[in-house]
Design an enzyme around this catalytic site. Structure first.
Site, short mmCIF file in Angstrom:
data_model
loop_
_atom_site.label_atom_id
_atom_site.label_comp_id
_atom_site.label_asym_id
_atom_site.label_seq_id
_atom_site.Cartn_x
_atom_site.Cartn_y
_atom_site.Cartn_z
N ASP A 4 25.64 -5.28 -22.57
CA ASP A 4 26.02 -4.35 -23.62
C ASP A 4 26.11 -4.98 -25.00
O ASP A 4 26.23 -6.20 -25.15
CB ASP A 4 27.41 -3.76 -23.31
CG ASP A 4 28.52 -4.80 -23.52
OD1 ASP A 4 28.47 -5.86 -22.86
OD2 ASP A 4 29.41 -4.57 -24.36
N LYS B 262 21.04 -18.72 -21.05
CA LYS B 262 20.77 -19.15 -22.44
C LYS B 262 21.23 -20.58 -22.57
O LYS B 262 22.32 -20.86 -23.08
CB LYS B 262 21.63 -18.31 -23.39
CG LYS B 262 21.02 -17.07 -23.95
CD LYS B 262 21.97 -16.59 -25.07
CE LYS B 262 22.05 -15.10 -25.11
NZ LYS B 262 23.04 -14.63 -26.11
N GLU C 269 26.37 -12.90 -11.81
CA GLU C 269 26.67 -12.71 -13.23
C GLU C 269 25.45 -12.16 -13.95
O GLU C 269 24.33 -12.32 -13.50
CB GLU C 269 27.06 -14.07 -13.86
CG GLU C 269 28.49 -14.18 -14.35
CD GLU C 269 28.88 -13.28 -15.51
OE1 GLU C 269 28.46 -12.10 -15.57
OE2 GLU C 269 29.64 -13.74 -16.36
N ASP C 270 25.69 -11.55 -15.10
CA ASP C 270 24.57 -11.04 -15.89
C ASP C 270 23.91 -12.15 -16.70
O ASP C 270 22.70 -12.28 -16.73
CB ASP C 270 25.02 -9.89 -16.81
CG ASP C 270 26.27 -10.21 -17.65
OD1 ASP C 270 26.80 -11.34 -17.54
OD2 ASP C 270 26.70 -9.33 -18.41
N ASP D 240 26.13 -18.08 -20.95
CA ASP D 240 25.96 -18.36 -22.38
C ASP D 240 26.66 -19.71 -22.65
O ASP D 240 26.08 -20.76 -22.41
CB ASP D 240 26.61 -17.17 -23.11
CG ASP D 240 26.33 -17.15 -24.59
OD1 ASP D 240 25.28 -17.65 -25.00
OD2 ASP D 240 27.16 -16.61 -25.35
N ARG E 55 23.93 -0.52 -22.04
CA ARG E 55 23.85 -1.04 -20.67
C ARG E 55 22.78 -0.32 -19.85
O ARG E 55 22.22 -0.88 -18.93
CB ARG E 55 25.20 -0.85 -19.95
CG ARG E 55 26.33 -1.69 -20.50
CD ARG E 55 27.51 -1.63 -19.54
NE ARG E 55 28.75 -2.08 -20.14
CZ ARG E 55 29.13 -3.36 -20.24
NH1 ARG E 55 28.36 -4.31 -19.77
NH2 ARG E 55 30.28 -3.68 -20.79
N PHE F 39 20.66 -12.39 -28.99
CA PHE F 39 21.62 -11.49 -28.37
C PHE F 39 20.84 -10.39 -27.66
O PHE F 39 20.04 -9.68 -28.27
CB PHE F 39 22.58 -10.89 -29.40
CG PHE F 39 23.70 -10.17 -28.74
CD1 PHE F 39 24.81 -10.86 -28.30
CD2 PHE F 39 23.64 -8.79 -28.51
CE1 PHE F 39 25.85 -10.21 -27.64
CE2 PHE F 39 24.65 -8.13 -27.85
CZ PHE F 39 25.77 -8.85 -27.42
N VAL F 40 21.03 -10.26 -26.36
CA VAL F 40 20.24 -9.32 -25.58
C VAL F 40 21.10 -8.18 -25.02
O VAL F 40 22.30 -8.34 -24.81
CB VAL F 40 19.50 -10.03 -24.42
CG1 VAL F 40 18.40 -10.91 -24.96
CG2 VAL F 40 20.45 -10.82 -23.54
N GLY G 101 28.67 -6.13 -16.52
CA GLY G 101 27.29 -6.49 -16.84
C GLY G 101 26.39 -6.75 -15.65
O GLY G 101 25.18 -6.54 -15.72
P1 IMP Z 1 29.95 -17.29 -21.45
O1 IMP Z 1 31.37 -17.30 -20.94
O2 IMP Z 1 29.88 -17.72 -22.89
O3 IMP Z 1 28.96 -17.99 -20.58
O4 IMP Z 1 29.56 -15.79 -21.61
C1 IMP Z 1 29.23 -14.97 -20.61
C2 IMP Z 1 29.50 -13.54 -21.01
O5 IMP Z 1 29.30 -13.26 -22.39
C3 IMP Z 1 28.56 -12.67 -20.25
O6 IMP Z 1 29.07 -12.33 -19.01
C4 IMP Z 1 28.38 -11.50 -21.20
O7 IMP Z 1 29.37 -10.53 -20.92
C5 IMP Z 1 28.59 -12.04 -22.58
N1 IMP Z 1 27.32 -12.32 -23.27
C6 IMP Z 1 26.82 -13.53 -23.61
N2 IMP Z 1 25.64 -13.44 -24.23
C7 IMP Z 1 25.35 -12.12 -24.28
C8 IMP Z 1 24.23 -11.37 -24.81
O8 IMP Z 1 23.24 -11.90 -25.36
N3 IMP Z 1 24.30 -10.02 -24.68
C9 IMP Z 1 25.35 -9.38 -24.08
N4 IMP Z 1 26.41 -10.05 -23.56
C10 IMP Z 1 26.43 -11.40 -23.68
MG MG Z 2 29.79 -10.57 -18.26
#
Ligand code: IMP
Ligand code: MG
Length: 181
Positions: free
Chosen positions: A159, A130, A98-99, A102, A165, A152-153, A43
């Protein structure tokens, strides 16, 4: 779902402008140092490429891949290392790219894993944040592109089931679109 159902949240121009600003800020903060960018596949790739172009210090880069068990163990936040870095981090000024952050599980895992490898410094950057979805509270992100609502983006590297992507902007799906038409 096709590309037509995706609505723009952050345009290509806004992305480029903000990433340029982040690059300038990083260049000031790391002046005289070599910034070792650690991109989290897949990402972050679009963000990392654009960011690196605006960093005026020396830059090196490496990539790793992690995956989280999202459906099976939703709340456990177990993160698995899928592909490790090629090079050691010892003595390097590491900036994780990081992308999106969340729940925070991924960055929290990475912070611990990479911190144990004795980098000279370790900072985090993410294109999107987020905050409403945060579960792990102790993750301090040093460079944030955009704070976004709980949608959700997709696009610019992000993706939905491995697709979208390549969209040049950040978009979101309108959930009730079909009923509305
Ligand atoms: P976390 O571990 O919950 O912080 O999630 C991070 C990962 O979840 C990111 O690196 C993304 O790969 C995926 N992710 C979380 N939210 C989204 C979204 O809105 N769209 C696409 N991928 C997401
Ligand atoms: Mg990721």
């Amino acid at each position: 779902m096709d590309f037509n159902t995706v609505h723009t949240l952050i345009s290509e121009e806004e992305l480029y402008q903000r990433i340029k600003e982040l690059g300038e800020q990083i260049s000031r903060d790391y002046e005289g140092k070599v910034v070792h960018l650690v991109g989290i596949l897949k990402g972050s790739v679009f963000f990392l490429c654009e960011l690196a172009k605006h960093i005026t210090c020396q830059v090196t880069m490496d990539f790793m891949s992690v995956s989280s068990y999202q459906n099976a163990t939703k709340s456990s936040g177990v993160v698995r290392l899928v592909k490790d870095l090629d090079e050691p981090l010892e003595g390097k000024d590491v900036l994780v790219v990081e992308d999106i952050i969340d729940s925070g599980h991924t960055l929290s895992y990475l912070l611990e894993l990479l911190g144990r490898r004795n980098p000279n410094s370790l900072k985090l950057s993410t294109l999107l944040d987020k905050p409403d979805r945060r579960v792990v509270e102790n993750v301090n992100v040093d460079y944030v592109g955009f704070v976004i609502p709980d949608e959700f983006v997709v696009g610019f590297g992000l993706d939905f089931q491995q697709e979208y992507r390549n969209l040049p902007y950040i978009g979101y799906f309108k959930a009730d679109e079909e009923q509305a038409e």
